[in-house]
Design an enzyme around this catalytic site. Structure first.
Site, PDB file in Angstrom:
ATOM      1  N   HIS A  54      59.099  -7.795  42.071  1.00  0.00           N
ATOM      2  CA  HIS A  54      60.227  -8.627  41.662  1.00  0.00           C
ATOM      3  C   HIS A  54      61.485  -8.106  42.350  1.00  0.00           C
ATOM      4  O   HIS A  54      61.581  -6.919  42.678  1.00  0.00           O
ATOM      5  CB  HIS A  54      60.414  -8.570  40.154  1.00  0.00           C
ATOM      6  CG  HIS A  54      59.348  -9.288  39.392  1.00  0.00           C
ATOM      7  ND1 HIS A  54      59.513  -9.682  38.092  1.00  0.00           N
ATOM      8  CD2 HIS A  54      58.092  -9.682  39.735  1.00  0.00           C
ATOM      9  CE1 HIS A  54      58.422 -10.286  37.662  1.00  0.00           C
ATOM     10  NE2 HIS A  54      57.538 -10.294  38.652  1.00  0.00           N
ATOM     11  N   GLU A  56      64.393  -7.347  41.281  1.00  0.00           N
ATOM     12  CA  GLU A  56      65.068  -6.238  40.611  1.00  0.00           C
ATOM     13  C   GLU A  56      64.377  -4.911  40.894  1.00  0.00           C
ATOM     14  O   GLU A  56      65.046  -3.909  41.177  1.00  0.00           O
ATOM     15  CB  GLU A  56      65.089  -6.459  39.089  1.00  0.00           C
ATOM     16  CG  GLU A  56      65.806  -7.722  38.654  1.00  0.00           C
ATOM     17  CD  GLU A  56      64.877  -8.909  38.444  1.00  0.00           C
ATOM     18  OE1 GLU A  56      65.109  -9.684  37.513  1.00  0.00           O
ATOM     19  OE2 GLU A  56      63.910  -9.061  39.233  1.00  0.00           O
ATOM     20  N   CYS A  84      62.945 -10.140  33.628  1.00  0.00           N
ATOM     21  CA  CYS A  84      61.777 -10.237  32.749  1.00  0.00           C
ATOM     22  C   CYS A  84      61.620  -8.909  32.010  1.00  0.00           C
ATOM     23  O   CYS A  84      62.326  -7.938  32.320  1.00  0.00           O
ATOM     24  CB  CYS A  84      60.529 -10.551  33.578  1.00  0.00           C
ATOM     25  SG  CYS A  84      59.952  -9.155  34.578  1.00  0.00           S
ATOM     26  N   CYS A  87      61.046  -5.902  34.429  1.00  0.00           N
ATOM     27  CA  CYS A  87      62.262  -5.522  35.154  1.00  0.00           C
ATOM     28  C   CYS A  87      63.300  -4.918  34.215  1.00  0.00           C
ATOM     29  O   CYS A  87      63.983  -3.955  34.574  1.00  0.00           O
ATOM     30  CB  CYS A  87      62.830  -6.727  35.886  1.00  0.00           C
ATOM     31  SG  CYS A  87      61.763  -7.301  37.225  1.00  0.00           S
TER      32      CYS A  87
END
Length: 160
Positions: A54, A56, A84, A87
């Site tokens: 992801h 992040e 999410c 993250c």
């Protein structure tokens, strides 16, 4: 344009790179108040075949490397979509000071649903600014998923 908007626009550029590559268009940027941008990334889950790729997490990895420390205590993370739970956990445990996001995720948001970023049960609480450039960030996500659905529909129609 204020400083938060400037950095969010840079995160939005990263999100567009993700979308053009067929990834969910999320971009992230980590900024240190004195050292500037330490990490910037976009989703690369499909490209890397890695569920943890992801924006992040990738930006956190870059920032820790650039800083030479896993603690990002003075840093702000700018991200186009609310982190999410995975993250959000990475943000808390890397001690990011502040997170600024565009569009919230009312079904899977690490903060709005699970309360991870501000949880007093964890080792660190994160300052949050929600909804910066929300409309622009939402429009990018909606356009991506609209095109994805249209392509899937076209593919089904061609197979019939």
């Amino acid at each position: 344009m204020n400083i938060d908007e400037m950095y969010m626009n840079m995160a939005r550029r990263e999100s567009r790179v993700a979308g053009e590559a067929g990834e969910v268009p999320v971009g992230a940027l980590i900024v240190h108040p004195e050292k500037g941008i330490l990490g910037k990334a976009h989703n690369q889950v499909e490209m890397l075949n890695d569920a943890t790729a992801h924006a992040e997490v990738l930006a956190i990895t870059q920032a820790c490397s650039a800083l030479g420390d896993w603690r990002l205590e003075d840093c702000t993370l700018y991200v186009t979509k609310e982190p999410c739970p995975m993250c959000a956990g990475a943000i808390v445990f890397s001690r990011v000071k502040r997170v600024v996001w565009g569009v919230s995720d009312p079904r899977r948001g690490g903060e709005s649903v699970f309360g991870i970023l501000r949880s007093s049960n964890l080792v660190h609480q994160v300052e949050c600014l929600e909804g910066l450039m929300e409309e622009e960030c939402r429009d990018e996500l909606r356009a991506f998923f609209r095109e994805l659905r249209a392509n899937a529909r076209d593919k089904r129609d061609a197979e019939d």
